[in-house]
Write a protein that holds these residues in place. Structure first.
Motif, PDB file in Angstrom:
ATOM      1  N   PRO A  96       0.824  -1.211   0.000  1.00  0.00           N
ATOM      2  CA  PRO A  96       0.000   0.000   0.000  1.00  0.00           C
ATOM      3  C   PRO A  96       0.858   1.262   0.000  1.00  0.00           C
ATOM      4  CG  PRO A  96      -0.742  -1.554   1.676  1.00  0.00           C
ATOM      5  CD  PRO A  96       0.580  -2.054   1.183  1.00  0.00           C
ATOM      6  N   ILE A  97       0.352   2.312  -0.613  1.00  0.00           N
ATOM      7  CA  ILE A  97       0.995   3.628  -0.608  1.00  0.00           C
ATOM      8  C   ILE A  97       0.379   4.464   0.510  1.00  0.00           C
ATOM      9  CG2 ILE A  97       1.296   5.781  -1.895  1.00  0.00           C
ATOM     10  CD1 ILE A  97       1.268   4.140  -4.462  1.00  0.00           C
ATOM     11  N   ASP A  98       1.228   5.062   1.336  1.00  0.00           N
ATOM     12  CA  ASP A  98       0.736   5.952   2.395  1.00  0.00           C
ATOM     13  C   ASP A  98       0.262   7.260   1.768  1.00  0.00           C
ATOM     14  OD1 ASP A  98       1.349   4.114   4.386  1.00  0.00           O
ATOM     15  OD2 ASP A  98       3.369   4.926   4.697  1.00  0.00           O
ATOM     16  N   LEU A  99      -0.950   7.667   2.110  1.00  0.00           N
ATOM     17  CA  LEU A  99      -1.506   8.916   1.610  1.00  0.00           C
ATOM     18  C   LEU A  99      -1.219  10.047   2.587  1.00  0.00           C
ATOM     19  CD1 LEU A  99      -4.958   7.548   0.370  1.00  0.00           C
ATOM     20  CD2 LEU A  99      -2.797   7.734  -0.896  1.00  0.00           C
ATOM     21  N   ASP A 100      -1.224  11.278   2.081  1.00  0.00           N
ATOM     22  CA  ASP A 100      -0.825  12.425   2.904  1.00  0.00           C
ATOM     23  C   ASP A 100      -1.870  12.818   3.941  1.00  0.00           C
ATOM     24  OD1 ASP A 100       1.600  12.684   1.592  1.00  0.00           O
ATOM     25  OD2 ASP A 100       0.812  14.102   0.105  1.00  0.00           O
ATOM     26  N   ASP A 101      -3.141  12.770   3.583  1.00  0.00           N
ATOM     27  CA  ASP A 101      -4.172  13.379   4.420  1.00  0.00           C
ATOM     28  C   ASP A 101      -5.175  12.394   4.997  1.00  0.00           C
ATOM     29  OD1 ASP A 101      -3.265  16.100   3.882  1.00  0.00           O
ATOM     30  OD2 ASP A 101      -3.989  15.729   1.848  1.00  0.00           O
ATOM     31  N   ILE A 102      -5.282  11.199   4.423  1.00  0.00           N
ATOM     32  CA  ILE A 102      -6.273  10.234   4.882  1.00  0.00           C
ATOM     33  C   ILE A 102      -5.665   8.839   4.942  1.00  0.00           C
ATOM     34  CG2 ILE A 102      -8.241  11.530   3.983  1.00  0.00           C
ATOM     35  CD1 ILE A 102      -8.322   9.549   1.628  1.00  0.00           C
ATOM     36  N   PHE A 103      -6.338   7.984   5.699  1.00  0.00           N
ATOM     37  CA  PHE A 103      -6.030   6.548   5.706  1.00  0.00           C
ATOM     38  C   PHE A 103      -7.327   5.810   5.407  1.00  0.00           C
ATOM     39  CE2 PHE A 103      -6.069   2.476   7.977  1.00  0.00           C
ATOM     40  CZ  PHE A 103      -5.020   1.843   7.327  1.00  0.00           C
ATOM     41  N   VAL A 104      -7.315   5.003   4.354  1.00  0.00           N
ATOM     42  CA  VAL A 104      -8.498   4.243   3.966  1.00  0.00           C
ATOM     43  C   VAL A 104      -8.364   2.840   4.565  1.00  0.00           C
ATOM     44  CG1 VAL A 104      -9.894   3.397   2.051  1.00  0.00           C
ATOM     45  CG2 VAL A 104      -8.669   5.576   1.834  1.00  0.00           C
ATOM     46  N   PRO A 105      -9.216   2.471   5.547  1.00  0.00           N
ATOM     47  CA  PRO A 105      -9.026   1.217   6.293  1.00  0.00           C
ATOM     48  C   PRO A 105      -9.623  -0.014   5.609  1.00  0.00           C
ATOM     49  CG  PRO A 105     -10.846   2.424   7.240  1.00  0.00           C
ATOM     50  CD  PRO A 105     -10.319   3.280   6.110  1.00  0.00           C
ATOM     51  N   TYR A 106      -9.420  -0.112   4.298  1.00  0.00           N
ATOM     52  CA  TYR A 106      -9.918  -1.253   3.534  1.00  0.00           C
ATOM     53  C   TYR A 106      -8.791  -1.786   2.649  1.00  0.00           C
ATOM     54  CZ  TYR A 106     -14.274   0.889   5.035  1.00  0.00           C
ATOM     55  OH  TYR A 106     -15.262   1.440   5.802  1.00  0.00           O
ATOM     56  N   PRO A 107      -8.876  -3.029   2.210  1.00  0.00           N
ATOM     57  CA  PRO A 107      -7.801  -3.601   1.385  1.00  0.00           C
ATOM     58  C   PRO A 107      -7.648  -2.855   0.064  1.00  0.00           C
ATOM     59  CG  PRO A 107      -9.269  -5.329   2.212  1.00  0.00           C
ATOM     60  CD  PRO A 107      -9.931  -4.019   2.515  1.00  0.00           C
ATOM     61  N   THR A 108      -6.402  -2.750  -0.412  1.00  0.00           N
ATOM     62  CA  THR A 108      -6.171  -2.159  -1.730  1.00  0.00           C
ATOM     63  C   THR A 108      -6.675  -3.107  -2.809  1.00  0.00           C
ATOM     64  OG1 THR A 108      -3.984  -3.160  -2.047  1.00  0.00           O
ATOM     65  CG2 THR A 108      -4.086  -1.058  -0.843  1.00  0.00           C
ATOM     66  N   TRP A 109      -6.696  -2.615  -4.039  1.00  0.00           N
ATOM     67  CA  TRP A 109      -7.144  -3.437  -5.180  1.00  0.00           C
ATOM     68  C   TRP A 109      -6.369  -4.752  -5.241  1.00  0.00           C
ATOM     69  CZ3 TRP A 109      -3.392  -4.674  -8.723  1.00  0.00           C
ATOM     70  CH2 TRP A 109      -2.213  -3.926  -8.677  1.00  0.00           C
ATOM     71  N   PHE A 110      -5.071  -4.712  -4.879  1.00  0.00           N
ATOM     72  CA  PHE A 110      -4.267  -5.932  -4.965  1.00  0.00           C
ATOM     73  C   PHE A 110      -4.624  -6.906  -3.847  1.00  0.00           C
ATOM     74  CE2 PHE A 110      -0.561  -8.453  -3.785  1.00  0.00           C
ATOM     75  CZ  PHE A 110      -0.286  -9.090  -4.990  1.00  0.00           C
TER      76      PHE A 110
END
Length: 336
Positions: A96-110
């Motif tokens: 996963p890539i760390d985002l600057d402003d948010i964290f999405v607590p779900y699995p990535t597409w991969f």
């Protein structure tokens, strides 16, 4: 047969048929893809809070519901959410890539199994909800940024591929307002490239004294961090930043920075690299100079921080009440 009785019998018979008809209708499994309706497409939060979006399912289905979540750039194009580990053709997968402003607590597409939903194009997350779900929420965590900043606007697209069991195509918006904190964070961090693990083979510590009394410490983290809360008592605090020990083979000034952070107000960082030559070792290795101190005067939610320069100028101020090396060894041993 009695006419009154016949009428009553007929009434109950018809009522039973209607009830059975309704029961049969409710028990029939609905086919097709239910639409998902969002109750609140825009949410405003302060940094560090969670933005919650609520949804209603048109009708429950016996299969799980998957929703694709794409984070959008300023042009409303999806941004990447995972990067290949090594060569993309190596088969090592994606992280996963760390985002600057948010964290999405779900699995990535991969991680969610991209081809289970049709190819997702290398972006997005997948949120999954149980069969027969009628209402659900999607949570997006926002991150605290140390420096002051204006309100940020984050947009995400919610959609479903042909392989998914529900229908949605919506853009949701998060307005993230600046956090102005009453707390003072002291963060001691070190980076660089070493032949050893910098978090296990370099041991930096923070200790906090209030009016001369040992009150808090950070020994086992990487980076180390101590917070003086806005609700803590006013007065004089002394922060000791030290190198306990190091086992890296390199002969260098360890690149270490001490930052004082009042989120939304100020960030003051000091480069202490010159104070910690790796060959000199740390306090537990006999180097009594591997420590420096800062004085913090708290008055309400205001903090005045006095730099110690490159010398340990404030260490002796409350020397009689400082914990000894043996006491510190006991504390650190109890953490293992």
């Amino acid at each position: 047969m009695n006419t009154k009785f016949l009428k009553l019998f007929t009434f109950f018979l018809l009522a039973s048929i209607v009830v059975m008809s309704c029961d049969d209708k409710d028990s029939i499994e609905r086919t097709g893809k239910p639409s998902l309706t969002i109750d609140n497409s825009t949410v405003t939060v302060t940094e560090g809070e969670t933005a919650t979006f609520n949804f209603t399912v048109e009708y429950p289905v016996s299969t799980k519901i998957d929703i694709r979540i794409d984070v959008l750039d300023e042009n409303e194009n999806p941004i990447p959410t995972a990067v290949a580990i090594g060569d993309p053709n190596s088969g090592n997968g994606y992280s996963p890539i760390d985002l600057d402003d948010i964290f999405v607590p779900y699995p990535t597409w991969f991680d969610s199994g991209w081809f289970n939903f049709g190819y997702l194009g290398g972006s997005g997350y997948v949120a999954t909800f149980d069969p027969f779900t009628e209402n659900f929420s999607i949570d997006i965590n926002t991150l605290v940024e140390d420096i002051a900043n204006p309100t940020k606007i984050i947009k995400l697209r919610l959609s479903a591929t042909s392989e998914m069991a529900a229908s949605i195509d919506e853009i949701i918006t998060i307005n993230i307002e600046n956090l102005i904190s009453d707390n003072l964070i002291s963060r001691f961090e070190w980076d660089g490239s070493y032949s050893a693990d910098p978090c296990s083979d370099i041991d930096f510590d923070l200790e906090l004294y209030y009016e001369g009394a040992f009150t808090d410490f950070s020994y086992g983290s990487c980076p180390e961090e101590i917070t003086i809360s806005g609700s803590d008592p006013d007065g004089t605090y002394v922060l000791d930043a030290s190198l306990w020990e190091t086992f890296i083979p390199e002969d260098l000034d360890i690149p270490v920075t001490l930052s004082f952070i009042k989120s939304g107000v100020f960030v003051e960082s000091v480069d202490l690299s010159s104070l910690f030559p790796s060959n000199n070792g740390g306090l537990n290795q006999g180097n009594g100079s591997a420590i420096t101190s800062y004085t913090i005067v708290k008055s309400g939610n205001n903090y005045t921080i006095t730099d110690s320069s490159n010398n340990i100028v404030a260490q002796g101020r409350f020397a009689s009440n400082k914990i000894s090396l043996d006491e510190k060894r006991i504390l650190k041993a109890n953490m293992e």
